[in-house]
Design a protein around this motif. Structure first.
Motif, PDB file in Angstrom:
ATOM      1  N   GLU A 880      47.027  12.473   4.821  1.00 37.13           N
ATOM      2  CA  GLU A 880      48.291  11.763   4.655  1.00 37.13           C
ATOM      3  C   GLU A 880      48.870  11.473   6.037  1.00 37.13           C
ATOM      4  O   GLU A 880      48.939  12.372   6.877  1.00 37.13           O
ATOM      5  CB  GLU A 880      49.264  12.613   3.831  1.00 37.13           C
ATOM      6  N   VAL A 881      49.265  10.233   6.258  1.00 33.35           N
ATOM      7  CA  VAL A 881      49.806   9.887   7.578  1.00 33.35           C
ATOM      8  C   VAL A 881      51.142   9.183   7.412  1.00 33.35           C
ATOM      9  O   VAL A 881      51.379   8.534   6.394  1.00 33.35           O
ATOM     10  CB  VAL A 881      48.847   8.954   8.366  1.00 33.35           C
ATOM     11  N   SER A 882      52.016   9.323   8.393  1.00 34.56           N
ATOM     12  CA  SER A 882      53.187   8.435   8.379  1.00 34.56           C
ATOM     13  C   SER A 882      53.382   7.782   9.732  1.00 34.56           C
ATOM     14  O   SER A 882      53.160   8.387  10.783  1.00 34.56           O
ATOM     15  CB  SER A 882      54.440   9.109   7.858  1.00 34.56           C
ATOM     16  N   ILE A 883      53.793   6.543   9.636  1.00 32.88           N
ATOM     17  CA  ILE A 883      53.851   5.639  10.800  1.00 32.88           C
ATOM     18  C   ILE A 883      55.274   5.085  10.849  1.00 32.88           C
ATOM     19  O   ILE A 883      55.761   4.566   9.849  1.00 32.88           O
ATOM     20  CB  ILE A 883      52.816   4.501  10.596  1.00 32.88           C
ATOM     21  N   PRO A 884      55.942   5.229  11.972  1.00 37.80           N
ATOM     22  CA  PRO A 884      57.346   4.782  12.029  1.00 37.80           C
ATOM     23  C   PRO A 884      57.505   3.256  11.996  1.00 37.80           C
ATOM     24  O   PRO A 884      56.585   2.525  12.385  1.00 37.80           O
ATOM     25  CB  PRO A 884      57.849   5.316  13.372  1.00 37.80           C
ATOM     26  N   VAL A 885      58.664   2.834  11.561  1.00 38.12           N
ATOM     27  CA  VAL A 885      59.021   1.415  11.575  1.00 38.12           C
ATOM     28  C   VAL A 885      58.846   0.887  12.998  1.00 38.12           C
ATOM     29  O   VAL A 885      59.110   1.602  13.965  1.00 38.12           O
ATOM     30  CB  VAL A 885      60.502   1.253  11.163  1.00 38.12           C
ATOM     31  N   ASN A 886      58.355  -0.341  13.091  1.00 40.68           N
ATOM     32  CA  ASN A 886      58.263  -0.979  14.410  1.00 40.68           C
ATOM     33  C   ASN A 886      57.063  -0.500  15.226  1.00 40.68           C
ATOM     34  O   ASN A 886      57.003  -0.738  16.425  1.00 40.68           O
ATOM     35  CB  ASN A 886      59.546  -0.707  15.194  1.00 40.68           C
ATOM     36  N   THR A 887      56.152   0.244  14.597  1.00 41.75           N
ATOM     37  CA  THR A 887      54.932   0.646  15.308  1.00 41.75           C
ATOM     38  C   THR A 887      53.730   0.310  14.424  1.00 41.75           C
ATOM     39  O   THR A 887      53.889   0.036  13.244  1.00 41.75           O
ATOM     40  CB  THR A 887      54.893   2.158  15.601  1.00 41.75           C
ATOM     41  N   LYS A 888      52.559   0.371  15.034  1.00 42.02           N
ATOM     42  CA  LYS A 888      51.320   0.161  14.274  1.00 42.02           C
ATOM     43  C   LYS A 888      50.335   1.256  14.639  1.00 42.02           C
ATOM     44  O   LYS A 888      50.299   1.709  15.786  1.00 42.02           O
ATOM     45  CB  LYS A 888      50.688  -1.186  14.652  1.00 42.02           C
ATOM     46  N   ALA A 889      49.550   1.665  13.652  1.00 41.75           N
ATOM     47  CA  ALA A 889      48.546   2.688  13.931  1.00 41.75           C
ATOM     48  C   ALA A 889      47.201   2.272  13.372  1.00 41.75           C
ATOM     49  O   ALA A 889      47.132   1.602  12.341  1.00 41.75           O
ATOM     50  CB  ALA A 889      48.968   4.014  13.319  1.00 41.75           C
ATOM     51  N   THR A 890      46.151   2.678  14.079  1.00 41.77           N
ATOM     52  CA  THR A 890      44.818   2.522  13.509  1.00 41.77           C
ATOM     53  C   THR A 890      44.379   3.900  13.050  1.00 41.77           C
ATOM     54  O   THR A 890      44.339   4.843  13.847  1.00 41.77           O
ATOM     55  CB  THR A 890      43.828   1.969  14.554  1.00 41.77           C
ATOM     56  N   VAL A 891      44.108   4.004  11.764  1.00 43.24           N
ATOM     57  CA  VAL A 891      43.722   5.296  11.200  1.00 43.24           C
ATOM     58  C   VAL A 891      42.211   5.285  10.984  1.00 43.24           C
ATOM     59  O   VAL A 891      41.661   4.306  10.465  1.00 43.24           O
ATOM     60  CB  VAL A 891      44.453   5.555   9.864  1.00 43.24           C
ATOM     61  N   PHE A 892      41.553   6.337  11.415  1.00 43.74           N
ATOM     62  CA  PHE A 892      40.111   6.464  11.228  1.00 43.74           C
ATOM     63  C   PHE A 892      39.865   7.558  10.192  1.00 43.74           C
ATOM     64  O   PHE A 892      40.143   8.726  10.451  1.00 43.74           O
ATOM     65  CB  PHE A 892      39.421   6.795  12.549  1.00 43.74           C
ATOM     66  N   ILE A 893      39.363   7.140   9.020  1.00 44.84           N
ATOM     67  CA  ILE A 893      39.200   8.097   7.931  1.00 44.84           C
ATOM     68  C   ILE A 893      37.734   8.532   7.855  1.00 44.84           C
ATOM     69  O   ILE A 893      36.855   7.694   7.628  1.00 44.84           O
ATOM     70  CB  ILE A 893      39.625   7.468   6.579  1.00 44.84           C
ATOM     71  N   PRO A 894      37.465   9.828   8.034  1.00 50.20           N
ATOM     72  CA  PRO A 894      36.087  10.295   7.907  1.00 50.20           C
ATOM     73  C   PRO A 894      35.614  10.060   6.465  1.00 50.20           C
ATOM     74  O   PRO A 894      36.332  10.417   5.528  1.00 50.20           O
ATOM     75  CB  PRO A 894      36.175  11.793   8.214  1.00 50.20           C
ATOM     76  N   ALA A 895      34.474   9.429   6.277  1.00 55.74           N
ATOM     77  CA  ALA A 895      34.007   9.107   4.924  1.00 55.74           C
ATOM     78  C   ALA A 895      32.510   8.845   4.935  1.00 55.74           C
ATOM     79  O   ALA A 895      31.900   8.737   5.993  1.00 55.74           O
ATOM     80  CB  ALA A 895      34.742   7.874   4.404  1.00 55.74           C
ATOM     81  N   LYS A 896      31.920   8.724   3.721  1.00 51.01           N
ATOM     82  CA  LYS A 896      30.476   8.422   3.613  1.00 51.01           C
ATOM     83  C   LYS A 896      30.216   6.958   3.967  1.00 51.01           C
ATOM     84  O   LYS A 896      29.299   6.626   4.672  1.00 51.01           O
ATOM     85  CB  LYS A 896      30.043   8.639   2.172  1.00 51.01           C
ATOM     86  N   ASP A 897      31.027   6.100   3.378  1.00 55.85           N
ATOM     87  CA  ASP A 897      30.944   4.664   3.672  1.00 55.85           C
ATOM     88  C   ASP A 897      32.288   4.061   3.304  1.00 55.85           C
ATOM     89  O   ASP A 897      33.173   4.762   2.826  1.00 55.85           O
ATOM     90  CB  ASP A 897      29.799   4.007   2.893  1.00 55.85           C
TER      91      ASP A 897
END
Ligand code: RAM
Length: 940
Positions: A880-897
């Motif tokens: 679970e992630v939270s990203i503040p207003v006025n910002t951008k994030a790149t989230v890298f989710i560990p997964a099979k595909d």
């Protein structure tokens, strides 16, 4: 039905309004910077415009009426460091302000609540008070202490009675001192601050504070009271006494002095000023001895009875001495002051020998204790402070060296009991040894008061691993114990100096845990003030000269570059770069000259320093990393940061220059220190001879060390291919060392990130969780509640080993090794800033195979709350992630595909408007705007 769109009002709300990083502050910055944080329930929300109003009265804080500034609608996403561009600001001016924002659809939000700031005294002529003091030195006898002598003059007390002819509508106290002050009105302390006005190079700048004292005054007679102590100005500093420095105290002056003016506005609009001057009376009070390092002795019998009352007759008091304090540069204190931030109850008491009780506070911290006692007049209670006990239960005081760290209270014999807290000292301790207590003390008799710069807590970190949680707790406690006006190395022994190497390595961690924006605004100025004429930044700042050979050292002096850079990275602060630019350039010129224009430092380049080579990888284990290799790395790193900072402040030509310099240094480094075929780091160890004069030189030197690879990888001294090979060498070195670290102050922070960056996250986790010496876990297994200076500062249950420890230099509260938290936050929780101030950032947690199943981290950035929290559950990874207003994030989710990833229970391709990135090396990238997002994937 209520339709938001029809109202055309956005839910974008500006909150937490701040001016110069502080809430409703007093400031003296003529072009203050304003910041706010936006909240919204709408995902991917950002600001497209804002409007700021500033008015001199709250009633005028409306569109069309704001008399100081109406910015009008300004297009842009800035929510911090917005510079005030209104009418020129005057001394004492109060400014009210509010702001509103427009959202991504250009819809208008509501006005924020109003906030304010008030200007201090901007002109020299605003100061009409005189410096007052009292020189007690001729009546002070030296006191024998550990084969030396201490000179501890009493603290003078001052009094002035005034008459206020009318009711008061506004009152301000402007106050500063050479030394430390306490100011009271009618017996009540003004403000909650300790150790004011802090430590600076008093010859260059002295801070003053402003207090709103309206509520402390009434019509009629008032008693103004003050007391003074030597503090850093005229008291003992550092290890000067220990090493026999010609000056041991009074580095800046001999006699403390006070300068204060109370400015009162009556309800009828008239004003009066009550300034320190020859009308003030002086006497000696109860404080017989007072020193910031050595402690205080207070005789309650000597306090003039009722001296805070208007009936008191001070005709036998002397007139205060007018002190010639020269023409000082007075500025308003720019940070949160030192305050009491928490109280602590003792957890146990044991009677160590008859009449000698040891209180265990359960936590090592910096501060004081409040003593509660009932007894007869003349009873003398002695409180001695220490961090550890000897195996036989005695208080360990050897590691305090020449810090007496003792407070003494002599009772007046009040039948109702009495209470005392020292005023002008503090200690670093977990244990208090109490002697002379009338009767048997209980836990109620002592309360721990935690002191420190009151920097707001902005970081939280938690896992399901108790040792890691304790480590995090210890890191935070060590920061609290050492961020005391300046970043000190340690709070307990005769040192407490702003060591630059420690501060530069810890700055990143510090800013994740606490809002240190204002704190470092102050200390970075101290650092520039302490720069040597020849350009090097010193070993510590302020630099009063406690040892003539303490000059500069590689990786310590770069604090002058690294700390401003970290301030820019954490808060997007470009003004601090502009202000320090000339000094930083001067430092780089020093490097150029010292390296003879060669772009690297060959072995022996710093043999003129004492110790030779500087401090190197201070307190590492085993063979030493060549200090000149590290000096080259730090030179190159500084050049790279200069390039980045030059870009940030629009100096493109300087940016190119430093970019080029940084490349040249990297090339020269690899030509000299890298065997390109094997990607081994090498050195000509013979150049160091038998190593005499170098720190731990007898251990020998090698380029093939953990610290060498960790730095070369972490600070970009290798190309991508070389990095991976070097990562392999580093992993092998750790294996060969029984899976243990060997790094000191210059490698402990870089080690785990370098492993993670080269595909050895598993080894990084293994180092973090290790409990054998040397490791973080070893400290915790041995009972640490703070971070130790040395990997082996203490061993439980091994008296023999304990006896062999170096007590000449052993602190249990030294934050440098706590810099491992950068990896915990950046890699375990995965949160890493990209653009400055987390305007854009990455969340890429590294999930270990074993031992840890849950990590949760949170950081209140200057843009708002960022969080990342993951857990393993039934073969799934929940993130679970939270990203503040006025910002951008790149989230890298560990997964099979990529099909394996669910966002809010739906596959990514079933979401509209989600920017899906690549699936690469077992991780799916997703680019997100503000909001809270829940991912689910399979555990690999
Ligand atoms: C010690 C200090 C500090 C370190 C220097 C080199 O005395 O405690 O941590 O930076 O030496």
């Amino acid at each position: 039905m209520l339709c938001i769109d029809a109202l055309a009002v956005s839910d974008l709300k500006p909150e937490y309004l701040r001016c110069e990083y502080l809430e409703n502050p007093f400031i003296d910055e003529k072009e203050p910077r304003l910041s706010w944080i936006l909240t919204s329930e709408v995902r991917d929300q950002h600001q497209t415009a804002y409007r700021i109003l500033v008015a001199s009265k709250i009633e005028l804080l409306e569109p069309g009426k704001a008399d100081l500034w109406d910015s009008d609608k300004v297009k842009g996403s800035e929510t911090s460091q917005v510079v005030y561009k209104g009418k020129p600001l005057l001394s004492r001016q109060k400014c009210y302000w509010k702001v509103k924002s427009w959202d991504k659809k250009d819809q208008e939000g509501e006005w924020s609540k109003s906030a304010s700031w008030e200007m201090g005294l901007l002109e020299k002529a605003d100061w009409n008070s005189k410096w007052i003091g009292k020189d007690f030195s001729s009546t002070t006898q030296p006191i024998p202490f550990k084969n030396k002598e201490l000179f501890l003059p009493p603290s003078p007390i001052f009094r002035n009675q005034i008459n206020l002819k009318e009711k008061v509508s506004k009152a301000r106290l402007y106050i500063t001192s050479l030394g430390l002050y306490e100011y009271k009105i009618n017996g009540e302390k003004v403000g909650k601050d300790f150790l004011a006005p802090g430590w600076t190079d008093y010859n260059k700048r002295l801070y003053y504070h402003v207090y709103d004292v309206t509520d402390q005054l009434d019509k009629g007679e008032q008693v103004l009271q003050a007391s003074l102590s030597s503090g850093w100005y005229s008291g003992y500093i550092g290890y000067a006494l220990l090493i026999g420095n010609p000056v041991v105290r009074g580095f800046y002056g001999d006699t403390p002095a006070l300068r204060a003016q109370l400015e009162v506005t009556y309800t009828n609009g008239e004003t009066s000023t009550f300034a320190t001057n020859e009308e003030w009376k002086v006497s000696s009070g109860g404080l017989l001895e007072s020193d910031i390092l050595h402690g205080e002795t207070f005789d309650a019998r000597k306090v003039p009875e009722n001296w805070s009352s208007t009936n008191f007759d001070d005709k036998n008091w002397e007139q205060a001495e007018i002190i010639n304090a020269g023409n000082r540069n007075l500025e308003l204190y720019p940070a949160q002051p030192v305050q009491m931030t928490e109280t602590i109850r003792p957890i146990e008491i044991h009677e160590q020998e008859e009449g000698k009780y040891i209180f265990n506070m359960g936590q090592n911290f910096a501060g004081l204790v409040k003593l509660k006692v009932k007894g007869k007049a003349g009873d003398k209670v002695v409180l001695k402070f220490g961090e550890m006990l000897h195996p036989d239960g005695r208080l360990m005081d050897e590691n305090l060296r020449m810090a007496r760290a003792t407070d003494t209270y002599i009772l007046k014999g009040d039948p109702d009991g009495e209470e005392w807290t020292p005023s002008f000292t503090y200690h670093g301790f977990q244990y208090v040894e109490v002697t002379g207590f009338p009767g048997k003390p209980t836990k109620e008799n002592i309360t721990g008061l935690v002191l420190g710069s009151n920097t707001p807590r902005v970081g939280h970190f938690e896992t399901d691993h108790p040792m890691v949680n304790q480590l995090y707790k210890n890191i935070v406690w060590t920061q609290r114990a050492n961020f005391v006006d300046i970043p000190t190395d340690c709070p307990q022994r005769d040192e407490r100096m702003g060591w630059t190497g420690d501060a530069q390595t810890y700055a990143g961690t510090a800013a994740i845990n606490m809002d240190v924006s204002a704190f470092f605004t102050k200390w970075i100025q101290d650092l520039h003030d302490a720069q040597w004429d020849y350009g090097a930044y010193p070993d510590y700042a302020p630099a009063p000269g406690v040892r003539s050979t303490d000059t500069y050292a590689p990786a310590w002096m770069e604090a002058g570059i690294i700390n401003p850079y970290e301030q820019y990275r954490a808060y997007g602060d470009t003004r601090i770069l502009e202000k320090g630019w000339e000094s930083m350039e001067k430092f780089m010129a020093f490097h150029h000259q010292k390296s003879k224009g060669a772009f690297f430092y060959p072995e022996g380049s710093f043999a003129d320093l004492s110790p030779k080579g500087g401090y190197g990888d201070w307190l590492s284990v085993g063979k030493k990393t060549p200090p000149d290799m590290l000096a080259t790395i730090y030179y190159g790193y500084a050049a790279q940061l200069m390039a980045e900072m030059a870009t940030a402040i629009g100096k493109s030509e300087r940016a190119m220059h430093y970019h080029d310099l940084s490349k040249k240094i990297r090339t020269a480094f690899s030509d000299h220190y890298l065997d390109k075929e094997t990607v081994r780091l090498v050195t000509n160890a013979a150049a160091y001879g038998d190593g005499k004069g170098y720190v731990d030189g007898q251990m020998g030197f090698s380029g093939n060390t953990q610290t060498a690879y960790a730095n070369a990888i972490y600070l970009d001294f290798l190309d991508e291919e070389q990095k991976m090979v070097a990562g392999g060498h580093l992993a092998q070195l750790i294996k060969d060392n029984d899976g243990k670290l060997a790094t000191g102050f210059l490698g402990a922070k870089q080690l785990l990130p370098a492993l993670s960056a080269t595909g050895h996250s598993d080894i990084a986790y293994q180092l973090l969780l290790n409990e054998e010496y040397p490791s973080w876990g070893f400290e915790i297994k041995n009972g640490a509640t703070t971070i130790w200076e040395r990997w082996d500062s203490y061993v439980k249950d091994d008296p023999e080993k304990l006896a062999s420890l170096n007590n000449g230099m052993n602190s249990f509260s030294h934050y440098a090794f706590g810099s491992v938290f950068e990896w915990m936050f950046h890699n375990m929780a995965g949160i890493k800033s990209e653009e400055a101030a987390y305007k854009t950032f990455v969340i890429a947690p590294e999930i270990p195979k074993n031992d840890i199943n849950y990590v949760s981290a949170r950081h209140e950035s200057i843009h708002g709350k960022i969080s990342s929290s993951w857990k393993k559950e039934g073969g799934k990874l929940l993130l679970e992630v939270s990203i503040p207003v006025n910002t951008k994030a790149t989230v890298f989710i560990p997964a099979k595909d990529e099909l394996d990833v669910l966002l809010d229970n739906k596959r990514l391709d079933q979401h509209e408007g989600i920017q899906k990135g690549n699936f690469y090396k077992g991780k799916q990238a997703v680019k997100l705007g503000s909001g809270t997002y829940k991912f689910e994937s399979s555990l690999n």
